[in-house]
Motif scaffolding. Structure first.
Motif, PDB file in Angstrom:
ATOM      1  N   GLU A  23       1.382  -1.708   0.290  1.00 20.10           N
ATOM      2  CA  GLU A  23       0.176  -0.084   0.291  1.00 20.10           C
ATOM      3  C   GLU A  23       1.364   1.366   0.037  1.00 20.10           C
ATOM      4  OE1 GLU A  23      -4.115  -0.044   1.851  1.00 20.10           O
ATOM      5  OE2 GLU A  23      -1.931  -0.785   3.227  1.00 20.10           O
ATOM      6  N   ARG A  24       1.850   0.958   1.488  1.00 27.77           N
ATOM      7  CA  ARG A  24       2.844   2.149   0.920  1.00 27.77           C
ATOM      8  C   ARG A  24       3.694   2.772  -0.412  1.00 27.77           C
ATOM      9  NH1 ARG A  24       8.135   3.009   5.241  1.00 27.77           N
ATOM     10  NH2 ARG A  24       8.536   4.974   4.582  1.00 27.77           N
ATOM     11  N   SER A  25       3.858   1.137  -1.493  1.00 25.93           N
ATOM     12  CA  SER A  25       4.393   2.147  -2.668  1.00 25.93           C
ATOM     13  C   SER A  25       3.733   1.964  -3.337  1.00 25.93           C
ATOM     14  CB  SER A  25       5.481   0.078  -2.589  1.00 25.93           C
ATOM     15  OG  SER A  25       6.432   0.211  -2.085  1.00 25.93           O
ATOM     16  N   ALA A  26       2.525   1.913  -3.267  1.00 28.60           N
ATOM     17  CA  ALA A  26       1.488   2.070  -4.637  1.00 28.60           C
ATOM     18  C   ALA A  26       0.728   3.457  -3.890  1.00 28.60           C
ATOM     19  CB  ALA A  26       0.237   1.119  -4.443  1.00 28.60           C
ATOM     20  N   GLY A  27       0.556   3.686  -2.951  1.00 29.43           N
ATOM     21  CA  GLY A  27       0.633   5.699  -2.826  1.00 29.43           C
ATOM     22  C   GLY A  27       1.496   6.259  -3.241  1.00 29.43           C
ATOM     23  N   ALA A  28       3.040   5.880  -3.688  1.00 30.39           N
ATOM     24  CA  ALA A  28       4.237   7.111  -3.532  1.00 30.39           C
ATOM     25  C   ALA A  28       3.322   6.684  -5.661  1.00 30.39           C
ATOM     26  CB  ALA A  28       5.365   6.170  -3.297  1.00 30.39           C
ATOM     27  N   LEU A  29       3.500   5.480  -6.146  1.00 28.39           N
ATOM     28  CA  LEU A  29       3.317   5.985  -7.442  1.00 28.39           C
ATOM     29  C   LEU A  29       2.274   6.596  -7.535  1.00 28.39           C
ATOM     30  CD1 LEU A  29       3.711   1.825  -8.010  1.00 28.39           C
ATOM     31  CD2 LEU A  29       5.885   3.549  -8.343  1.00 28.39           C
ATOM     32  N   MET A  30       1.308   6.324  -7.221  1.00 29.32           N
ATOM     33  CA  MET A  30       0.532   7.564  -7.449  1.00 29.32           C
ATOM     34  C   MET A  30       0.211   9.009  -7.157  1.00 29.32           C
ATOM     35  SD  MET A  30      -2.694   8.776  -5.630  1.00 29.32           S
ATOM     36  CE  MET A  30      -2.808   8.309  -4.715  1.00 29.32           C
ATOM     37  N   ARG A  31       1.188   9.316  -5.912  1.00 30.41           N
ATOM     38  CA  ARG A  31       0.879  10.937  -5.992  1.00 30.41           C
ATOM     39  C   ARG A  31       2.217  11.406  -7.180  1.00 30.41           C
ATOM     40  NH1 ARG A  31       1.178   8.846  -0.169  1.00 30.41           N
ATOM     41  NH2 ARG A  31       2.739   8.099  -0.761  1.00 30.41           N
ATOM     42  N   ARG A  32       3.406  10.401  -7.293  1.00 23.85           N
ATOM     43  CA  ARG A  32       4.220  11.340  -8.125  1.00 23.85           C
ATOM     44  C   ARG A  32       3.686  11.154  -9.664  1.00 23.85           C
ATOM     45  NH1 ARG A  32       6.335  13.674 -11.172  1.00 23.85           N
ATOM     46  NH2 ARG A  32       8.958  13.714 -11.531  1.00 23.85           N
ATOM     47  N   HIS A  33       2.341   9.819 -10.083  1.00 25.98           N
ATOM     48  CA  HIS A  33       1.809   9.889 -11.378  1.00 25.98           C
ATOM     49  C   HIS A  33       0.331  11.278 -11.513  1.00 25.98           C
ATOM     50  CE1 HIS A  33      -0.179   8.501 -14.506  1.00 25.98           C
ATOM     51  NE2 HIS A  33      -1.650   9.171 -13.970  1.00 25.98           N
ATOM     52  N   THR A  34       0.202  11.881 -10.093  1.00 26.67           N
ATOM     53  CA  THR A  34      -0.807  12.725 -10.364  1.00 26.67           C
ATOM     54  C   THR A  34      -0.487  13.931 -10.193  1.00 26.67           C
ATOM     55  OG1 THR A  34      -0.826  12.371  -8.087  1.00 26.67           O
ATOM     56  CG2 THR A  34      -2.750  11.418  -9.648  1.00 26.67           C
ATOM     57  N   GLY A  35       1.075  13.845  -9.396  1.00 30.41           N
ATOM     58  CA  GLY A  35       1.525  15.094  -9.190  1.00 30.41           C
ATOM     59  C   GLY A  35       0.905  15.875  -7.341  1.00 30.41           C
ATOM     60  N   ARG A  36       0.073  15.577  -6.756  1.00 30.78           N
ATOM     61  CA  ARG A  36      -0.360  16.171  -5.635  1.00 30.78           C
ATOM     62  C   ARG A  36       0.255  14.802  -4.480  1.00 30.78           C
ATOM     63  NH1 ARG A  36      -4.104  19.351  -7.545  1.00 30.78           N
ATOM     64  NH2 ARG A  36      -4.755  19.782  -5.219  1.00 30.78           N
TER      65      ARG A  36
END
Length: 348
Positions: A23-36
């Protein structure tokens, strides 16, 4: 290995289970993807925390997408019998619409926590749009890792999830912005330079407490990278040695500050009237930002099977190298400052 052994492996490696790590890793991928990213203070100051529509989209779309990515990563790691960080990032796509997709929601599933609903509800609303977004989050991060214009030529080595996460930690929060470590490094450089000017110009006179701390720090600050030992055929400092040296310096700074803090020495406080203490503390803050990445890489090095150059190409992204080089400059400046503080009247 069975599931209990697999979970124990994650507890030993990360002090957390496989699912929280996914979950922690997927959250980092998502935040980098969205820029938020909630730590992107500059963006928040400029744009706020987001419009009501953006916040609603985060809850209704991006958090479920993140959970899909986490589940795919968790499945891929369990299927490969490896740590979450050691999962081939591209393998997540096999579960997100690839051949593994029919079994994505098969039992056993990790615990559902932190969000409304459950796995069954997510499976029922698994619209093509959600699945496509999840696939694009993974794909974009694979492309970002592979297509850096300064990167080494592709040697066919798979990108591990941990490699991408380490790169993200040293990259900008969003495209077009400076690396996320820039403010901490710039602040450290600034206060070290101010302290240097103060002591060399006679504006501040070090007292015994500061000189004692400088003497304790100086050997470590000026040390050469020497651990872990490099293979005999390598005649230059390896990246892992340079990185481990930075982590060792961070530990030494913390130890010295703790020692002098116990003695309540004002000269080591992080206040303008204590320029050396302020410089040491700011340098420690800057260094600490890379320490988790260094610890991961140090552990990964112990399991190395390939040559040094191939290992460095695979596991130490350019963003991490740039971060390390910036910190090496901070350390060099702090080392010169420590020499001044130890003996301000000597020629430098």
């Amino acid at each position: 290995m069975d599931r209990l052994e697999w979970e124990e492996l994650h507890q030993q490696s990360y002090r957390q289970g496989a699912w929280p790590r996914a979950e922690r890793s997927a959250g980092a991928l998502m935040r980098r993807h969205t820029g938020r990213d909630p730590h992107d203070i500059e963006r928040i100051e400029q744009e706020g925390t987001g419009t009501p529509a953006e916040q609603a989209e985060m809850v209704s779309t991006w958090l479920p997408v993140t959970r899909l990515v986490a589940l795919a990563v968790w499945r891929a790691a369990r299927d490969a019998d490896c740590r979450i960080d050691d999962t081939e990032l591209a393998r997540a796509l096999w579960w997100l619409g690839g051949q593994g997709a029919p079994d994505l929601f098969a039992e056993p599933l990790p615990p559902w926590t932190g969000l409304p609903g459950n796995w069954k509800r997510l499976e029922q609303r698994l619209l093509p749009d959600l699945l496509e977004r999840a696939r694009w989050v993974v794909t974009q991060q694979l492309l970002a890792h592979d297509q850096d214009p300064l990167a080494d030529s592709d040697d066919g080595t798979a990108v591990l999830l941990g490699d991408r996460i380490r790169a993200i930690k040293s990259e900008p929060f969003r495209d077009g912005a400076p690396p996320r470590w820039t403010l901490a490094v710039e602040h450290a450089n600034k206060v070290v330079m101010q302290a240097q000017i103060a002591v060399s110009g006679g504006l501040w006179h070090p007292r015994p407490g500061a000189q004692d701390a400088a003497a304790q720090l100086r050997p470590t600050l000026s040390s050469e990278p020497d651990a872990p030992p490099a293979p005999a055929e390598v005649t230059v400092y390896t990246w892992i040695q340079r990185l481990v040296r930075l982590a060792h310096i961070d530990t030494t700074i913390s130890t010295v500050l703790c020692h002098h803090g116990d003695r309540r020495e004002a000269e080591l406080e992080g206040l303008p009237q204590a320029p050396f203490g302020q410089a040491v503390r700011a340098s420690g803050v800057a260094l600490s930002g890379l320490v988790p990445t260094i610890n991961d890489l140090d552990e990964l090095w112990t399991r190395r099977t390939e040559g040094v150059a191939a290992w460095e190409r695979t596991h130490i992204p350019l963003a991490v190298r740039a971060h390390a080089m910036a910190l090496e400059d901070v350390v060099a400046s702090l080392s010169r400052l420590a020499a001044y503080v130890m003996n301000p009247d000597a020629p430098h």
